[in-house]
Scaffold this motif. Structure first.
Motif, PDB file in Angstrom:
ATOM      1  N   GLY A 105       0.875  -1.136  -0.001  1.00  0.00           N
ATOM      2  CA  GLY A 105       0.082   0.097   0.191  1.00  0.00           C
ATOM      3  C   GLY A 105       0.994   0.979  -0.220  1.00  0.00           C
ATOM      4  O   GLY A 105       0.291   2.240  -0.010  1.00  0.00           O
ATOM      5  N   GLY A 106       2.038   0.423  -0.003  1.00  0.00           N
ATOM      6  CA  GLY A 106       2.928   2.464  -0.199  1.00  0.00           C
ATOM      7  C   GLY A 106       3.187   3.183   0.993  1.00  0.00           C
ATOM      8  O   GLY A 106       2.349   2.513   2.064  1.00  0.00           O
ATOM      9  N   ALA A 107       3.680   3.831   0.955  1.00  0.00           N
ATOM     10  CA  ALA A 107       4.407   4.944   2.416  1.00  0.00           C
ATOM     11  C   ALA A 107       2.566   5.762   2.193  1.00  0.00           C
ATOM     12  O   ALA A 107       1.998   6.097   3.338  1.00  0.00           O
ATOM     13  N   SER A 108       1.694   5.865   1.416  1.00  0.00           N
ATOM     14  CA  SER A 108       0.975   6.201   1.480  1.00  0.00           C
ATOM     15  C   SER A 108      -0.466   6.020   2.699  1.00  0.00           C
ATOM     16  O   SER A 108      -1.290   6.201   3.263  1.00  0.00           O
ATOM     17  N   THR A 109      -0.168   4.364   1.950  1.00  0.00           N
ATOM     18  CA  THR A 109      -1.089   3.808   2.867  1.00  0.00           C
ATOM     19  C   THR A 109      -0.470   4.040   4.534  1.00  0.00           C
ATOM     20  O   THR A 109      -1.444   3.582   5.242  1.00  0.00           O
ATOM     21  N   THR A 158       4.731  17.879   0.758  1.00  0.00           N
ATOM     22  CA  THR A 158       3.671  17.358   0.035  1.00  0.00           C
ATOM     23  C   THR A 158       2.846  16.171   0.529  1.00  0.00           C
ATOM     24  O   THR A 158       2.291  16.269   0.647  1.00  0.00           O
ATOM     25  N   TRP A 159       3.974  15.489   0.846  1.00  0.00           N
ATOM     26  CA  TRP A 159       4.099  14.102   1.365  1.00  0.00           C
ATOM     27  C   TRP A 159       3.851  14.297   3.396  1.00  0.00           C
ATOM     28  O   TRP A 159       2.729  13.916   3.848  1.00  0.00           O
ATOM     29  N   SER A 160       4.339  15.439   3.951  1.00  0.00           N
ATOM     30  CA  SER A 160       3.744  15.839   4.965  1.00  0.00           C
ATOM     31  C   SER A 160       2.045  16.552   5.663  1.00  0.00           C
ATOM     32  O   SER A 160       1.632  15.718   5.841  1.00  0.00           O
ATOM     33  N   ASN A 183      12.257  15.034   2.716  1.00  0.00           N
ATOM     34  CA  ASN A 183      11.125  15.963   1.977  1.00  0.00           C
ATOM     35  C   ASN A 183      11.749  15.925   0.263  1.00  0.00           C
ATOM     36  O   ASN A 183      12.850  16.418  -0.368  1.00  0.00           O
ATOM     37  N   THR A 184      11.550  14.653  -0.044  1.00  0.00           N
ATOM     38  CA  THR A 184      11.647  14.595  -0.988  1.00  0.00           C
ATOM     39  C   THR A 184      11.483  15.519  -3.036  1.00  0.00           C
ATOM     40  O   THR A 184      12.316  15.361  -3.294  1.00  0.00           O
ATOM     41  N   ILE A 185      10.204  16.386  -2.136  1.00  0.00           N
ATOM     42  CA  ILE A 185       9.917  17.078  -4.156  1.00  0.00           C
ATOM     43  C   ILE A 185      10.826  18.464  -3.602  1.00  0.00           C
ATOM     44  O   ILE A 185      11.136  18.955  -4.892  1.00  0.00           O
ATOM     45  N   CYS A 214       7.894   8.814  11.785  1.00  0.00           N
ATOM     46  CA  CYS A 214       8.171   9.502  10.866  1.00  0.00           C
ATOM     47  C   CYS A 214       8.356   8.825   9.819  1.00  0.00           C
ATOM     48  O   CYS A 214       8.834   7.634   9.271  1.00  0.00           O
ATOM     49  N   ASP A 215       8.224   9.108   8.799  1.00  0.00           N
ATOM     50  CA  ASP A 215       8.302   8.855   7.613  1.00  0.00           C
ATOM     51  C   ASP A 215       9.324   9.431   6.501  1.00  0.00           C
ATOM     52  O   ASP A 215       9.987  10.256   6.809  1.00  0.00           O
ATOM     53  N   MET A 216      10.144   7.591   6.723  1.00  0.00           N
ATOM     54  CA  MET A 216      11.930   7.976   6.744  1.00  0.00           C
ATOM     55  C   MET A 216      11.649   7.267   5.146  1.00  0.00           C
ATOM     56  O   MET A 216      12.727   7.047   3.964  1.00  0.00           O
ATOM     57  N   ALA A 226       9.827   1.240  -0.403  1.00  0.00           N
ATOM     58  CA  ALA A 226      11.027   0.568  -0.351  1.00  0.00           C
ATOM     59  C   ALA A 226      11.193   1.176  -1.658  1.00  0.00           C
ATOM     60  O   ALA A 226      12.353   1.348  -2.189  1.00  0.00           O
ATOM     61  N   GLN A 227      10.816   2.242  -3.002  1.00  0.00           N
ATOM     62  CA  GLN A 227      11.166   2.469  -4.208  1.00  0.00           C
ATOM     63  C   GLN A 227      12.371   3.781  -4.238  1.00  0.00           C
ATOM     64  O   GLN A 227      12.363   3.804  -5.219  1.00  0.00           O
ATOM     65  N   LYS A 228      12.205   4.523  -3.270  1.00  0.00           N
ATOM     66  CA  LYS A 228      13.280   5.441  -3.178  1.00  0.00           C
ATOM     67  C   LYS A 228      14.663   5.125  -2.737  1.00  0.00           C
ATOM     68  O   LYS A 228      15.799   5.907  -3.353  1.00  0.00           O
ATOM     69  N   ASN A 229      15.130   4.348  -1.771  1.00  0.00           N
ATOM     70  CA  ASN A 229      16.051   4.176  -1.214  1.00  0.00           C
ATOM     71  C   ASN A 229      16.622   2.785  -0.975  1.00  0.00           C
ATOM     72  O   ASN A 229      17.938   1.927  -0.549  1.00  0.00           O
TER      73      ASN A 229
HETATM   74  C1  LIG Z   1       7.220   8.610  -2.593  1.00  0.00           C
HETATM   75  C2  LIG Z   1       6.995   9.062  -0.898  1.00  0.00           C
HETATM   76  C3  LIG Z   1       6.075   8.791  -0.278  1.00  0.00           C
HETATM   77  C4  LIG Z   1       5.028   8.468  -0.749  1.00  0.00           C
HETATM   78  O1  LIG Z   1       5.288   6.661  -0.972  1.00  0.00           O
HETATM   79  P1  LIG Z   1       3.898   5.325  -2.237  1.00  0.00           P
HETATM   80  O2  LIG Z   1       4.733   3.900  -1.483  1.00  0.00           O
HETATM   81  O3  LIG Z   1       4.129   6.291  -3.092  1.00  0.00           O
HETATM   82  O4  LIG Z   1       2.865   6.057  -0.707  1.00  0.00           O
HETATM   83  C5  LIG Z   1       5.397   9.339   0.570  1.00  0.00           C
HETATM   84  N1  LIG Z   1       6.637  10.624   1.309  1.00  0.00           N
HETATM   85  C6  LIG Z   1       7.736  10.203   1.082  1.00  0.00           C
HETATM   86  C7  LIG Z   1       8.908  10.828   2.239  1.00  0.00           C
HETATM   87  C8  LIG Z   1       8.040   9.973  -0.013  1.00  0.00           C
HETATM   88  O5  LIG Z   1       8.983  10.707  -0.755  1.00  0.00           O
END
Ligand SMILES: *Cc1c(COP(=O)(O)O)cnc(C)c1O
Length: 353
Positions: free
Chosen positions: A74-78, A99-101, A147-149, A166-168, A189-192
């Motif tokens: 479900g990704g970080a969004s879940t 954006t993510w916060s 803050n990825t964006i 924390c969202d890491m 998982a898909q960032k690092n």
């Molecule tokens: C990409 C990202 C998300 C979203 O992740 P998903 O797996 O697409 O839901 C959330 N938080 C941060 C910091 C991100 O870089």
């Protein structure tokens, strides 16, 4: 030869990991079966997920310290909603750094009251707010480490008695922190760490006592802890690739090693952004992200720069649509020579312009 991949996510993975992973899809463990066609409850896969869970805790220095690592979907969004569903009883505190916060805040509001302790929205999220205080009557404090964006990163985490969540997603395993300060860490998982499709959750066991309402099984952390991250079919391929990446990192020398490399890469690029009169950084210098560097180019030079970096076999440095400009993501698997290739293009443009 592979392109220089600065993609923000999904992102670059180590070549040896990709190779092993592709082999496993055809023939896993020389057993003449594919990794993705065997039972997730078979011994070879259970070994994979257990190894992955252990490596994650080991890297964070949390092994045998009352934490559990889970590979969820479900990704970080879940996780934005799952954290609140489980732990937001009456009131929670959030730091808004982008954006993510903001998305995490939106979801949490469905479950209770929110205190936004600080926000950097006034300057389009180009800095990390400081000097805020966290009320001590909240159920938890939530922040986003990187803050990825926008390309900012938290260097200091607040001292607080309330649980720290924390969202890491975009900087986990990239730098050393005292991870035992955190009660729950999550990361897509898909960032690092691997391909999209699994989300790492590291949760302090004590936090499970704070689950504050009846939560459906799939969204309840307790379910997944009790079932060793096997309540339902895990995403076997992303879990496998994540495990391989964690193993790769361990063989390199772990976070301590990669942090030095990451700092070198970031310094190389930021020094050029600061030196080269054609380019400008976007965010406050002291809050610059080691993972995602955002910058702009002087007017009129964009299309020339674009064709030059494409020619140099560079991929993925277009800025996020909400920020514009450029964003070079330098995750763990990106080699230093790729950053050098980008810096060389920036220098060449300066000579020619
Ligand atoms: C990409 C990202 C998300 C979203 O992740 P998903 O797996 O697409 O839901 C959330 N938080 C941060 C910091 C991100 O870089």
């Amino acid at each position: 030869m592979k392109k220089h991949n600065f993609s923000a996510g999904p992102c670059i993975l180590p070549e040896e990991v990709l190779k092993k992973a592709s082999e496993a899809v055809v023939n896993f463990n020389n057993d003449d079966l594919s990794l993705i066609e065997i039972s997730h409850r078979s011994a070879p896969f259970v070994e994979v997920i257990e190894k992955g869970r252990k490596l994650a805790l080991e890297h964070l220095n949390l092994l045998d310290k009352g934490y559990q690592a889970l590979f969820l979907q479900g990704g970080a969004s879940t996780q934005f909603l799952m954290t609140a569903y489980n732990f937001l009883n009456t009131k929670a505190a959030y730091l808004n750094t982008g954006t993510w916060s903001s998305k995490a805040i939106k979801e949490a509001k469905l479950f209770g009251n929110l205190v936004e302790v600080a926000s950097s929205e006034d300057k389009n999220f180009t800095y990390i707010p400081k000097g805020y205080s966290i009320p001590n009557d909240v159920d938890y404090f939530h922040c986003t480490s990187n803050n990825t964006i926008y390309g900012t990163q938290m260097n200091v985490f607040p001292e607080t008695d309330v649980p720290l969540i924390c969202d890491m997603s975009s900087d986990i395993f990239s730098r050393q922190l005292d991870f035992s300060k955190f009660d729950l860490i999550y990361a897509g998982a898909q960032k690092n760490m691997g391909p999209a499709g699994t989300t790492l959750v590291v949760i302090k066991e004590e936090l499970l006592d704070r689950i504050c309402r009846e939560v459906p099984s799939m969204l309840n952390y307790k379910t997944h802890v009790e079932k060793d991250s096997m309540f339902n079919t895990p995403s076997v391929f992303p879990v496998y690739v994540s495990m391989l990446t964690l193993e790769w990192l361990k063989n390199l020398g772990g976070i301590n090693f990669i942090e030095e490399v990451n700092n070198k890469k970031a310094k190389l690029l930021y020094d050029e952004i600061d030196r080269n009169p054609l380019f400008n950084g976007i965010v406050a210098k002291e809050d610059r992200s080691v993972m995602n560097a955002t910058f702009t180019i002087n007017e009129g030079l964009q299309s020339r720069f674009d064709s030059m970096w494409k020619e140099a076999r560079i991929n993925g440095i277009n800025g996020h649509r909400s920020v514009g400009g450029y964003r070079a993501s330098m995750y763990n698997a990106l080699p230093l020579y790729s950053v050098q290739a980008l810096v060389d293009v920036m220098k060449e443009l300066e000579r020619k312009a």
